[in-house]
Structure formats: C-alpha cells, structure tokens
Write a protein that holds these residues in place. Structure first.
Motif, PDB file in Angstrom:
ATOM      1  N   LYS A   1      41.599  39.482  48.608  1.00  0.00           N
ATOM      2  CA  LYS A   1      41.500  39.430  47.149  1.00  0.00           C
ATOM      3  C   LYS A   1      40.053  39.244  46.727  1.00  0.00           C
ATOM      4  O   LYS A   1      39.236  38.711  47.458  1.00  0.00           O
ATOM      5  CB  LYS A   1      42.383  38.302  46.598  1.00  0.00           C
ATOM      6  CG  LYS A   1      43.869  38.620  46.681  1.00  0.00           C
ATOM      7  CD  LYS A   1      44.701  37.522  46.049  1.00  0.00           C
ATOM      8  CE  LYS A   1      46.160  37.946  45.953  1.00  0.00           C
ATOM      9  NZ  LYS A   1      46.407  38.937  44.906  1.00  0.00           N
ATOM     10  N   SER A   2      39.758  39.724  45.496  1.00  0.00           N
ATOM     11  CA  SER A   2      38.390  39.711  44.959  1.00  0.00           C
ATOM     12  C   SER A   2      37.448  40.483  45.885  1.00  0.00           C
ATOM     13  O   SER A   2      36.312  40.088  46.106  1.00  0.00           O
ATOM     14  CB  SER A   2      37.887  38.271  44.765  1.00  0.00           C
ATOM     15  OG  SER A   2      38.727  37.548  43.909  1.00  0.00           O
ATOM     16  N   PHE A   3      37.945  41.591  46.398  1.00  0.00           N
ATOM     17  CA  PHE A   3      37.174  42.416  47.324  1.00  0.00           C
ATOM     18  C   PHE A   3      36.202  43.302  46.555  1.00  0.00           C
ATOM     19  O   PHE A   3      36.608  44.047  45.658  1.00  0.00           O
ATOM     20  CB  PHE A   3      38.132  43.279  48.152  1.00  0.00           C
ATOM     21  CG  PHE A   3      37.465  44.175  49.150  1.00  0.00           C
ATOM     22  CD1 PHE A   3      36.950  43.662  50.330  1.00  0.00           C
ATOM     23  CD2 PHE A   3      37.345  45.534  48.906  1.00  0.00           C
ATOM     24  CE1 PHE A   3      36.345  44.487  51.257  1.00  0.00           C
ATOM     25  CE2 PHE A   3      36.745  46.377  49.822  1.00  0.00           C
ATOM     26  CZ  PHE A   3      36.236  45.854  50.997  1.00  0.00           C
ATOM     27  N   VAL A   4      34.904  43.199  46.880  1.00  0.00           N
ATOM     28  CA  VAL A   4      33.887  44.023  46.224  1.00  0.00           C
ATOM     29  C   VAL A   4      33.235  45.009  47.187  1.00  0.00           C
ATOM     30  O   VAL A   4      32.486  45.895  46.768  1.00  0.00           O
ATOM     31  CB  VAL A   4      32.802  43.149  45.559  1.00  0.00           C
ATOM     32  CG1 VAL A   4      33.392  42.304  44.443  1.00  0.00           C
ATOM     33  CG2 VAL A   4      32.087  42.272  46.580  1.00  0.00           C
TER      34      VAL A   4
ATOM     35  N   GLY B   1      40.590  44.460  44.311  1.00  0.00           N
ATOM     36  CA  GLY B   1      39.285  44.210  43.698  1.00  0.00           C
ATOM     37  C   GLY B   1      39.210  44.786  42.305  1.00  0.00           C
ATOM     38  O   GLY B   1      40.227  45.030  41.656  1.00  0.00           O
ATOM     39  N   TYR B   2      37.998  45.032  41.850  1.00  0.00           N
ATOM     40  CA  TYR B   2      37.779  45.467  40.474  1.00  0.00           C
ATOM     41  C   TYR B   2      37.234  46.889  40.397  1.00  0.00           C
ATOM     42  O   TYR B   2      36.974  47.381  39.313  1.00  0.00           O
ATOM     43  CB  TYR B   2      36.807  44.508  39.779  1.00  0.00           C
ATOM     44  CG  TYR B   2      37.178  43.065  39.979  1.00  0.00           C
ATOM     45  CD1 TYR B   2      38.287  42.520  39.337  1.00  0.00           C
ATOM     46  CD2 TYR B   2      36.459  42.261  40.839  1.00  0.00           C
ATOM     47  CE1 TYR B   2      38.653  41.205  39.534  1.00  0.00           C
ATOM     48  CE2 TYR B   2      36.813  40.943  41.037  1.00  0.00           C
ATOM     49  CZ  TYR B   2      37.906  40.415  40.390  1.00  0.00           C
ATOM     50  OH  TYR B   2      38.268  39.118  40.595  1.00  0.00           O
TER      51      TYR B   2
ATOM     52  N   TYR C   1      36.711  36.151  38.656  1.00  0.00           N
ATOM     53  CA  TYR C   1      36.403  36.375  40.066  1.00  0.00           C
ATOM     54  C   TYR C   1      36.848  35.180  40.908  1.00  0.00           C
ATOM     55  O   TYR C   1      36.340  34.078  40.775  1.00  0.00           O
ATOM     56  CB  TYR C   1      34.888  36.573  40.213  1.00  0.00           C
ATOM     57  CG  TYR C   1      34.440  37.046  41.576  1.00  0.00           C
ATOM     58  CD1 TYR C   1      34.144  38.383  41.779  1.00  0.00           C
ATOM     59  CD2 TYR C   1      34.318  36.167  42.636  1.00  0.00           C
ATOM     60  CE1 TYR C   1      33.712  38.821  43.019  1.00  0.00           C
ATOM     61  CE2 TYR C   1      33.898  36.595  43.868  1.00  0.00           C
ATOM     62  CZ  TYR C   1      33.589  37.924  44.057  1.00  0.00           C
ATOM     63  OH  TYR C   1      33.165  38.353  45.277  1.00  0.00           O
TER      64      TYR C   1
END
Length: 482
Positions: free
Chosen positions: A390-393, A419-420, A458
């Motif tokens: 999770k919250s993978f950039v 991610g986003y 985030y």
C-alpha cells in the motif's frame, strides 16, 4: 429513515413544523384527512419505535408533532440522548442537544435509556448536572455510555494536561452497560469494586488509570469482546491484560516517558491485536505472554516498535502465539528490508502480508542479520499466499523491496500494488520488468496494480474508525484505505 422523508409522508396536512420544531394547524384540515393519508402511522408500534430509536435526539423528540399516532411513541422507546457542550467559537452540532436541555429531556422521559453521550465539556464543568443525570430514573438501565471530556493534549507528550475525574455515578448502570467509551478522564485510586456482566465493548482514550485499577476493571468485565486503548497513562507504566473473553485489542499511544507498555498476560480467545498508527514515529511496546489463538497483528513499524514474545523466550524461536498468526501488517519506507525479513521469521504460518509504505527513511540496523538463502524463511516457502503493498509510489527502494517477494515467495497466489499513479498497459509492463515478474518464484502469482486517489492521505490508516467491528475476517482489507 431520514427526518425529511418521515415528515413528507407522515405530515401531509394536519400538522406541520415551523423552523423551531413546533406544530401548527393548517386551516381546513381534519383528523379524517390525517388518518387517510398518514400511511407510516399505520405501521405496528414496534416498527415505529424502531424508527424513532435510530433517529438523533432532536429528531426523535420532534416526531411527537408529526401526527397524533406518533405523540406517545417517543416516551415509550429507549432514550437515545446525545448532548454536547458548546465550545467557544464553535457552531452548535445539528444532531446534539445543548446541555441546558438535558435535564428537561431526562425528566420527561421515563426511561430506560439505550444510549447517553455527553461530550465537549471541560474538567470540573457541569459536575452537579452530571451527578443529577446519572441518578435519574431515565438513565438507570443505560446500555451505551459515551463520556468525553474536552481536554488539552500536550504536543510533546501526547497526554492530556487536565482530566475530569470519572464520576462514580456513571457506574450506576454497570449491570446493563453493553458499550462504554471514556475519554479525557482519570480513574481515582479509590475506585469501588466494579461489575460489568454484559459489557462487550470498552474504549479508553486519553485516560489516566492506576495499574491495579485497570486490572480490576478488566477483571470485572465478564463478557468483554473488544478493548480499545489510545493515549492511556498507567501510573505503574504497564497495562496488564488478562481476559478470558476478549477477542480484539487495539492499542495506541504517543511516544512519551509516561506511555504505558501493554502486557497481554493471558488472552485465550484473542484473535486480533491492532496497532492503529497515528503518532510521529509509530513506536509501541507490547509484550505477549499467552494468546494462543491470535491470527491478526499490526500495523506496526518493525524498526522502532518493540514486540516482546514472552519473558525468557527469544523472538527467533517463535513462540506458540506467533505460529498462529495468519495476517500481518507492517509499516516500512522500503529502506529496511532485512529488518522486515527477520520479523517474518517469527511467523512461520503467515498467509497474508500487508506492507504500508511511508515517507520516513528508517534504515536497517548495522547489526541486523542479512538474508541468507541457505536459511530460507518458513512462511515464504510454504504458507504466504498474498502480499499487498500500500502507498506504493515505485521508487527504487520500494521496487527492490517488492522484488524480493516476487522472486522468493514460492506459493504466492497474488501480489497487489496500491498507489496513486494511473497504470496503463505500458506502465504495467514497465513495472513487471523492474520487478522481474517473468522470474517470479510462484508462476501462479497474479500481479495487480490499483490506483487510488488522495495522496494527502499517504500511508494513513482508518483502523480507529471501525476498531470494534468484529464482523470482518480481515480488518486490514477494509481499514487500511488510502
């Protein structure tokens, strides 16, 4: 049912409400018209009572003026009373009643009360009123209590600077309480003996409590299933938990010298131990001595948190409770891969792993053992079926971190990256190349990329929103929302 929907059907003509909730008669209307058009009022009493019991306090009281059919019902249903003291400069809450109206409502309602919530008051404020309320007939058989004192939190310690002494009169309904939430209060040393035979949910938030009083409190909860503690200060420095019934424990504190260590001495039915993340460094100290059915743990930060197995037992040897853990959530920046891998050695039967990436750049300890392929990690060989990042950039460290699982987890069914970024076929192919998906250890593993909005959240978790929900098998799937 919304109030506007009730009003539209139940009050077509004979009675209407002005802006203050008062009734006025419409010229030319009749009781016959009311009876013919008021279909909701033809419902059985128990159904109407159920509707009223779900309404906010103000709306429930106003149902008395919808029609003659509704007038006696409010007093016949358990009271749902939500009161809030108005803080200077803040607007009044639309669904709560002012403090000035509580005494009148309690005097007019015969009880019993299903729920009483009182929040927004300062320490020492309304003491006489509170005593009067809890000694009233309406609150004698209270089922749900929310008592939340507004207190200033010290920015450095995260602890309340001034607390309200817990009114002992609030314990008059101990025999009927199902849910209790205490915030901004302190428990005195001279607490009387307590008995909560049916209490299932207990929340303690920014409270100060002597260690022996806390132990006595839990011992008096004979049906407790869910316990939530946040910012709890114990005078002994430790919060000792022994409960034959508790199934879920959530524990969070701000890092400070007064922060309590959680010691789970004996919890034979504990299934999940949740650590909601909110403090700056995510540090938490937990000692687990006996929890043989624990299946769900996290999310915690391995580099800073202290998870102690049991006195005299080395973490590497993996205590019995660690062998029962199936779902684990960890926080990492991606810079401490070996620390995470050494944590995984503690959980040989792990089936699902959540890794929540965050912005802090903790590093592996210099003395941290490095991964040795000649000594593989048990769960990667035989049990781990799913990994969720999770919250993978997609920075280099996160890619390196994730690639290890792609290349070494042999029985994986699925790896999710959340991610986003917007992923199209080209960007997914590029990520596959970086992760070396073609060389994955489990050829059955499905790789999926998901895009979520809201980078301002985030790494934030939603654990505290539904902390007592025991209906879901995997709380992280629902609560670690981006």
């Amino acid at each position: 049912m919304e109030k506007t929907e009730v009003a539209a059907v139940a009050a077509p003509g004979p009675e209407r409400l002005d802006s203050d909730g008062n009734a006025w008669k419409q010229a030319g209307s009749s009781d016959c018209d009311e009876a013919d058009s008021d279909l909701i009022s033809k419902l059985p009493d128990d159904m109407l009572s159920a509707i009223i019991s779900l309404l906010p306090t103000k709306d429930a009281g106003r149902t008395q003026v919808l029609s003659r059919r509704w007038r006696p019902l409010w007093r016949s249903v358990p009271l749902n009373l939500d009161a809030r003291a108005k803080l200077p400069g803040s607007p009044a809450h639309p669904h709560t009643v002012p403090v000035s109206a509580v005494s009148k409502i309690i005097s007019q309602h015969p009880g019993p009360a299903r729920r009483f919530s009182f929040s927004g008051f300062h320490a020492g404020e309304f003491d006489a009123e509170v005593e009067s309320w809890f000694h009233s007939r309406a609150l004698t058989k209270l089922e749900e209590l929310h008592l939340c004192c507004h207190t200033r939190i010290n920015s450095s310690s995260g602890l309340p600077e001034q607390s309200q002494r817990l009114p002992l009169s609030a314990l008059r309904s101990a025999s009927t309480l199902l849910v209790a939430r205490i915030s901004g209060c302190y428990f005195p040393n001279d607490m009387p003996s307590m008995n909560f035979p049916v209490l299932t949910q207990l929340s303690l938030i920014y409270v100060s409590i002597p260690g022996d009083v806390f132990h006595g409190l839990l011992s008096s909860c004979h049906a407790l299933e869910s316990l939530y503690m946040s910012g709890v200060c114990a005078t002994t420095g430790r919060l000792r938990v022994s409960s034959p019934t508790v199934r879920s424990i959530a524990f969070h504190h701000w890092p400070s010298e007064k922060a309590a260590q959680l010691v789970i001495e004996d919890a034979p039915h504990l299934v999940r131990l949740l650590i909601p993340y909110a403090s700056q460094d995510g540090c938490v100290t937990i000692r687990v001595i006996r929890a043989p059915k624990l299946k769900i743990l996290g999310p915690f930060l391995p580099v800073l948190s202290k998870l102690l197995v049991s006195q005299g037992i080395s973490p590497v040897s993996s205590a019995n409770w660690m062998r029962s853990v199936k779902v684990l959530a960890l926080r990492s920046s991606g810079y401490a891969l070996h620390t995470v891998l050494n944590i995984l050695r503690w959980f040989p039967s792990l089936e699902k792993l959540y890794v929540i990436f965050h912005k802090h750049y903790e590093m592996d300890n210099e003395n941290e053992p490095q991964y040795d392929p000649l000594h593989p990690i048990d769960c990667l060989q035989t049990h781990l079926k799913k990994v969720v990042f999770k919250s993978f950039v997609g920075n280099d460290k996160q890619i390196d971190f994730a690639r290890f699982f792609v290349l070494n987890a042999k029985v994986l069914n699925k790896i999710e990256f959340e991610g986003y970024c917007y992923y199209n076929s080209q960007s997914v192919a590029y990520q596959h190349k970086l992760l070396q998906v073609e060389n994955r250890a489990s050829q059955d593993a499905w790789i999926e990329f998901k895009c979520h909005k809201g980078p301002e959240h985030y790494g934030r978790t939603n654990l505290d929103k539904h902390i007592h929900d025991l209906s879901v098998a995997d709380p992280f799937r629902q609560w670690l929302a981006l």
